[in-house]
Design an enzyme around this catalytic site. Structure first.
Site, PDB file in Angstrom:
ATOM      1  N   ARG A 171      54.663  35.097  62.225  1.00 47.07           N
ATOM      2  CA  ARG A 171      55.310  35.524  60.980  1.00 47.07           C
ATOM      3  C   ARG A 171      54.678  36.815  60.456  1.00 47.07           C
ATOM      4  O   ARG A 171      55.369  37.690  59.929  1.00 47.07           O
ATOM      5  CB  ARG A 171      55.184  34.419  59.933  1.00 47.07           C
ATOM      6  CG  ARG A 171      55.944  34.726  58.648  1.00 47.07           C
ATOM      7  CD  ARG A 171      55.838  33.616  57.629  1.00 47.07           C
ATOM      8  NE  ARG A 171      56.604  33.946  56.439  1.00 47.07           N
ATOM      9  CZ  ARG A 171      56.202  33.699  55.196  1.00 47.07           C
ATOM     10  NH1 ARG A 171      55.032  33.107  54.986  1.00 47.07           N
ATOM     11  NH2 ARG A 171      56.947  34.014  54.166  1.00 47.07           N
ATOM     12  N   HIS A 230      56.857  40.191  59.582  1.00 45.42           N
ATOM     13  CA  HIS A 230      56.891  40.803  58.263  1.00 45.42           C
ATOM     14  C   HIS A 230      56.339  42.223  58.282  1.00 45.42           C
ATOM     15  O   HIS A 230      56.787  43.075  57.519  1.00 45.42           O
ATOM     16  CB  HIS A 230      56.127  39.932  57.262  1.00 45.42           C
ATOM     17  CG  HIS A 230      56.929  38.781  56.756  1.00 45.42           C
ATOM     18  ND1 HIS A 230      57.080  38.500  55.413  1.00 45.42           N
ATOM     19  CD2 HIS A 230      57.650  37.836  57.407  1.00 45.42           C
ATOM     20  CE1 HIS A 230      57.849  37.428  55.270  1.00 45.42           C
ATOM     21  NE2 HIS A 230      58.199  37.005  56.465  1.00 45.42           N
ATOM     22  N   ASN A 253      56.425  38.047  50.659  1.00 44.14           N
ATOM     23  CA  ASN A 253      55.277  37.819  51.536  1.00 44.14           C
ATOM     24  C   ASN A 253      54.467  36.608  51.082  1.00 44.14           C
ATOM     25  O   ASN A 253      53.339  36.408  51.547  1.00 44.14           O
ATOM     26  CB  ASN A 253      54.391  39.060  51.605  1.00 44.14           C
ATOM     27  CG  ASN A 253      54.903  40.074  52.608  1.00 44.14           C
ATOM     28  OD1 ASN A 253      55.500  39.712  53.616  1.00 44.14           O
ATOM     29  ND2 ASN A 253      54.687  41.348  52.341  1.00 44.14           N
ATOM     30  N   HIS A 260      61.735  30.600  64.504  1.00 49.07           N
ATOM     31  CA  HIS A 260      61.641  29.538  63.494  1.00 49.07           C
ATOM     32  C   HIS A 260      61.300  28.186  64.101  1.00 49.07           C
ATOM     33  O   HIS A 260      61.101  27.219  63.364  1.00 49.07           O
ATOM     34  CB  HIS A 260      62.968  29.429  62.732  1.00 49.07           C
ATOM     35  CG  HIS A 260      63.202  30.556  61.781  1.00 49.07           C
ATOM     36  ND1 HIS A 260      64.474  30.986  61.435  1.00 49.07           N
ATOM     37  CD2 HIS A 260      62.350  31.351  61.098  1.00 49.07           C
ATOM     38  CE1 HIS A 260      64.386  31.990  60.583  1.00 49.07           C
ATOM     39  NE2 HIS A 260      63.102  32.239  60.366  1.00 49.07           N
TER      40      HIS A 260
END
Length: 326
Positions: A63, A67, A96, A195
């Site tokens: 992740r 990001h 975030n 995911h």
């Protein structure tokens, strides 16, 4: 082999042979062959103990890379401390929330600096760490080109909040985001398979469970909807702390995410829309049944994301400390 899957397989192997040119300077699969030939082993050996003791680490690192790359490109700007500079950095962005394990990149950077001082960027280490996270969780070992440099400034939290997609993003908008990064339809559906690792905070599905229209709630399998409402209660003050697993195997990188979505147990809007959208439904079904094709498409999508908006050559800097720009 169906034509669309033949295209995925052939395209993947052609893709692996490419050099990626950004502003005339190439990312290379052997970029550190002379300056830090042991780099990938340092990263792998440094992270292995963390993965063994903390099974949440792989999802966090994957992740973290996603990001970073979606805001100003893959330049390690997300690692800059929140208070650095005159304006709050992107880590202060509301989208975030929940980003963690930044310290693991700093730890590995210190190990790399001890062997190859001022040679390797934090951006490359972050991409390699995400690659290791996928492999250590049972996913494919992705060969990634290197040669990124770190940003010499950090974007504001406002830019991060503007560019990171919200939890309510649907199929059309998500496909547009990934198409802008050069991904095919199959790669766009495959990259969502990230995911399969980790969790979703209740705050990200409150609207889906308790929205005024409730159309999305009807798309959830009834017993699972009841479970979600019990776990993520309306207006709970702890919605940022409570969470649900993304699929039944949250610590394994597999294709269960797609099978779970087809059972009506997806958590986010994109999870249920892609099952019924005519552009994506066939790919979701195929990836649910064919792990190897999912792995191939995900690997090529991962590389495309990892080279998006990178700095190369004389652009940017190589930080000695990933937390600071100097």
């Amino acid at each position: 082999m169906p034509s669309i899957m033949r295209f995925i397989v052939v395209g993947f192997f052609l893709f692996q042979s490419f050099r990626f040119y950004v502003n005339g300077v190439a990312l290379s699969y052997n970029f550190y062959g002379k300056t830090c030939p042991q780099l990938e082993y340092i990263v792998r050996d440094g992270l292995r103990p963390m993965f063994l003791t903390d099974p949440t680490s792989p999802a966090a690192l994957l992740r973290l890379m996603f990001h970073d790359c979606q805001v100003q490109g893959c330049d390690a700007s997300i690692l800059v401390d929140p208070g650095h500079g005159s304006e709050a950095t992107e880590m202060k962005a509301s989208k975030n929330f929940g980003i963690k394990k930044r310290e693991l990149i700093s730890m590995v950077k210190s190990m790399v600096e001890a062997q190859c001082p001022q040679q390797v960027s934090c951006a490359d280490i972050l991409v390699l760490a995400a690659r290791e996270a996928v492999a250590a969780s049972g996913g494919p070992r992705i060969n990634v080109p290197l040669g990124r440099r770190d940003s010499s400034h950090s974007p504001s939290y406002r830019l991060a909040d503007a560019l990171l997609p919200p939890a309510t993003t649907g199929v059309a908008d998500m496909l547009k985001i990934f198409a802008n990064k050069g991904m095919t339809l199959a790669e766009s559906v495959a990259i969502l398979g990230a995911h399969t690792l980790g969790i979703t905070h209740c705050s990200n599905i409150q609207n889906r469970l308790y929205g005024l229209k409730n159309g999305e709630l009807r798309a959830i399998e009834p017993t699972f909807a009841a479970f979600l409402r019990l776990t993520c209660q309306r207006g709970s003050l702890t919605s940022n702390l409570s969470f649900v697993f993304n699929d039944p195997t949250p610590f394994a990188f597999d294709n269960e995410y797609y099978a779970n979505a087809m059972r009506g147990r997806g958590l986010l809007r994109i999870d249920f829309e892609m099952v019924s959208d005519p552009k994506t439904a066939r790919l979701v079904q195929h990836f649910a049944m064919n792990r190897d094709d999912f792995f191939r498409a995900f690997s090529s999508a991962f590389v495309k994301l990892s080279r998006y908006g990178v700095l190369t050559g004389k652009q940017g800097i190589i930080r000695k400390n990933c937390y600071e720009i100097k």
